[in-house]
Design an enzyme around this catalytic site. Structure first.
Site, mmCIF file in Angstrom:
data_model
loop_
_atom_site.group_PDB
_atom_site.id
_atom_site.type_symbol
_atom_site.label_atom_id
_atom_site.label_comp_id
_atom_site.label_asym_id
_atom_site.label_seq_id
_atom_site.Cartn_x
_atom_site.Cartn_y
_atom_site.Cartn_z
ATOM 1 N N GLU A 207 47.931 42.736 36.030
ATOM 2 C CA GLU A 207 47.391 43.733 36.817
ATOM 3 C C GLU A 207 48.451 44.743 37.101
ATOM 4 O OE1 GLU A 207 43.879 42.854 39.437
ATOM 5 O OE2 GLU A 207 42.978 42.294 36.955
ATOM 6 N N GLU A 403 41.836 36.409 32.141
ATOM 7 C CA GLU A 403 40.810 37.072 33.434
ATOM 8 C C GLU A 403 39.151 37.785 33.241
ATOM 9 O OE1 GLU A 403 42.076 38.235 37.052
ATOM 10 O OE2 GLU A 403 43.738 37.710 37.174
HETATM 11 C C1 BG6 Z 1 41.990 39.816 39.822
HETATM 12 C C2 BG6 Z 1 43.495 39.337 40.063
HETATM 13 O O1 BG6 Z 1 41.792 41.030 39.738
HETATM 14 O O2 BG6 Z 1 40.390 39.457 40.377
HETATM 15 C C3 BG6 Z 1 43.294 37.648 40.270
HETATM 16 O O3 BG6 Z 1 44.025 39.154 38.714
HETATM 17 C C4 BG6 Z 1 42.046 37.642 41.221
HETATM 18 O O4 BG6 Z 1 44.342 37.306 41.723
HETATM 19 C C5 BG6 Z 1 40.579 38.000 40.158
HETATM 20 O O5 BG6 Z 1 40.990 36.394 41.940
HETATM 21 C C6 BG6 Z 1 39.060 38.147 41.678
HETATM 22 O O6 BG6 Z 1 39.231 38.996 42.430
HETATM 23 P P1 BG6 Z 1 39.064 38.624 44.007
HETATM 24 O O7 BG6 Z 1 39.158 39.230 44.924
HETATM 25 O O8 BG6 Z 1 37.423 38.043 43.416
HETATM 26 O O9 BG6 Z 1 39.409 37.077 43.823
#
Ligand code: BG6
Length: 515
Positions: A207, A403
């Site tokens: 990201e 993701e």
């Molecule tokens: C993404 C990141 O932005 O979102 C992850 O690459 C992160 O590292 C994921 O865990 C979800 O965000 P969060 O804050 O709910 O863990």
């Protein structure tokens, strides 16, 4: 003269079909990051990293999560003085560092074709500027990659995921310092050489746009008052340029060291929709999208866009570039685009509309057509189809969803071997998003794979909670790190296993419970 061929009617079947398949060799899998899963923060020579000093903070109903991801000099000093893992959840995380062999067995049982993961830079170079790498750190990942390959799981490896040696943060100013480019290049060459033949898919920075949104997490930049008259975003843009250069150098090194490897960039893609059909809102949304996509413009097209250059002119931001930087960026573009997708956002020229949705990464506008998660993130499966088509149309290079997932409070029921998590809400989330992925593939998008976020429950990046769970495998630790650490298959685990085994054919099937 009539133009009936161009006419669209509301009853045309396209763009809403209900069929389609996933391509052969589709890389189904799950994903996590070293700093959120491994723990073992002081084991086998690992140095402290920027993530190891972020404390746990309880969150209220409304929270601007970027405020949780900042770090000040005082906070870091206090953290360095605090031994052990208490109060610093990423130091112990899901204890993958000590339990990885059992976890890989579970991944194989799930039938995963790929695991997206990251290497902790601070395990390989504990201080970042060390003369030689830490052999124990190198060995850990070598064993892991070897075992994954033996189990038929393709590692998809991020070089830097919200994690850099803390020493580079405190002594060098993180990515705002050009010297860090050289340290990263050494690190990249070290891991590319050591894992040649074991890793075929590399991502450089997770990201990469986070550096502008949250400079500490993305760029290792400590929160300090900017000098008088300096735009507070100046340091972020400079750090980002250094990361682009470092990414290009790593891509160049990969071509020389491991020519069979594919290198991708990684963007948090958030589509901006106009709040209304007023042309000014549409232009605003286009601008917001272009400001999100200028990162991929640099890494795929090899040059900064006119949009961002104009933004620098208008704001007085000065990005120092060395001779040769622009040629380097142009000559070392990536092979594919990977991205995370969690939400869409709404854009408007009416400032009073902003700030209604708590929990989103950006202050945004509530979209009346969408539900939100417990943490206030817009739920928008169709937005995933939109961004897939949009990225494909704009760049025409393969895409990889690395993701996507639902952070939710899960309830562990039962005792002993009968423990279960009935997370049909997560299955619904996956189904709805993957239906849109399938539509996008039918639309002609070239998609390499899909790795859902978490796999195992991990510590949240933004809130440092364990109770914001994303995994299909429950990890029995609470927010304080207490618990057995046992791994328990959720209902979504069984559903996802069938889905992978059928290469997506069982997408509409009802959840298979683990009982
Ligand atoms: C993404 C990141 O932005 O979102 C992850 O690459 C992160 O590292 C994921 O865990 C979800 O965000 P969060 O804050 O709910 O863990």
């Amino acid at each position: 003269m009539t133009h009936t061929a161009d006419k669209r009617t509301a009853t045309d079947p396209s763009p809403h079909g209900a069929s389609g398949t996933f391509p052969d060799g589709f890389l189904w899998g799950t994903a996590f990051a070293a700093n959120q899963v491994e723990g073992g923060f002081d084991q086998d020579g690992k140095g402290l990293s920027q993530a190891d000093v972020i404390p746990f903070r309880k969150t209220g109903d409304y929270v601007d999560i970027t405020s949780l991801m900042k770090a000040t000099d005082a906070q870091i000093a206090e953290a360095i003085a605090s031994p052990g893992a208490a109060g610093y959840p990423k130091r112990s995380a899901s204890d993958f560092y000590n339990r990885w062999e059992g976890d890989v067995k579970l991944f194989a049982e799930l039938g995963m074709k790929s695991l997206r993961m990251s290497i902790a830079w601070s395990r390989i170079f504990p201080n970042g500027d060390d003369a030689a790498p830490n052999e124990e750190g190198l060995l850990f990942y070598e064993r892991l990659f070897t075992r994954l390959r033996e189990r038929g799981i393709e590692p998809v490896v991020t070089m830097s995921h919200y994690e850099m040696p803390l020493h580079l943060v405190t002594e060098y100013g993180g990515w705002s310092n050009r010297a860090v480019v050289g340290f990263f290049e050494t690190y990249a060459k070290t891991i590319l050489t050591r894992y040649r033949g074991l890793v075929r898919y590399w991502l450089t920075f997770n990201e990469i746009n986070t550096t502008l949104i949250e400079p500490y997490t993305g760029g290792g930049i400590i929160e300090r008052e900017p000098a008088d008259g300096v735009d507070p975003r100046q340091a972020g843009y400079q750090a980002l340029h250094h990361q682009f250069v470092a990414s290009a150098l790593a891509t160049k090194a990969a071509r020389e060291i491991a020519p069979d490897a594919q290198v991708g960039c990684m963007l948090a893609r958030m589509a901006h929709y106009p709040a209304t059909s007023a042309p000014a809102d549409i232009v605003r949304a286009q601008w917001d999208n272009n400001m999100n996509l200028f990162h991929t413009d640099v890494q795929v097209r090899g040059r900064y866009s006119g949009t961002v250059r104009r933004f620098w002119r208008d704001t007085g931001i000065q990005v120092a570039m060395e001779p040769g930087d622009e040629a380097l960026l142009a000559a070392n573009t990536v092979d594919f685009i990977s991205f995370s997708y969690y939400m869409s956002l709404v854009s408007s020229v009416s400032p009073e509309l902003y700030g209604a949705t708590g929990g989103n990464l950006f202050s945004t506008i509530k979209n009346p057509h969408l539900q939100t998660t417990e943490w206030g993130w817009h739920l928008d499966p169709e937005g995933l189809r939109y961004v897939l088509n949009d990225l494909w149309d704009r760049y025409q290079v393969p895409l990889f969803i690395v993701e996507n997932g639902l952070g939710a409070t899960d309830v562990l029921e039962g005792t002993g071997a009968d423990r279960a998590v009935h997370d049909e809400y997560r299955i619904d989330y996956f189904r709805q998003h993957l239906q849109q992925v399938r539509e996008a593939i039918e639309d002609g998008v070239d998609l390499l794979g899909y790795t859902s976020w978490g796999g195992l429950d991990i510590v949240s990046a933004s809130t440092s909670q364990m109770t914001k769970r994303y995994g299909v495998i429950y990890v029995d630790f609470d927010d304080e790190g207490a618990g057995s650490g046992d791994r328990i298959r959720k209902d979504s685990f069984h559903w996802y296993r069938e889905l992978i085994a059928s290469n997506g054919a069982t997408l509409e099937a009802l959840p298979a419970t683990g009982a």
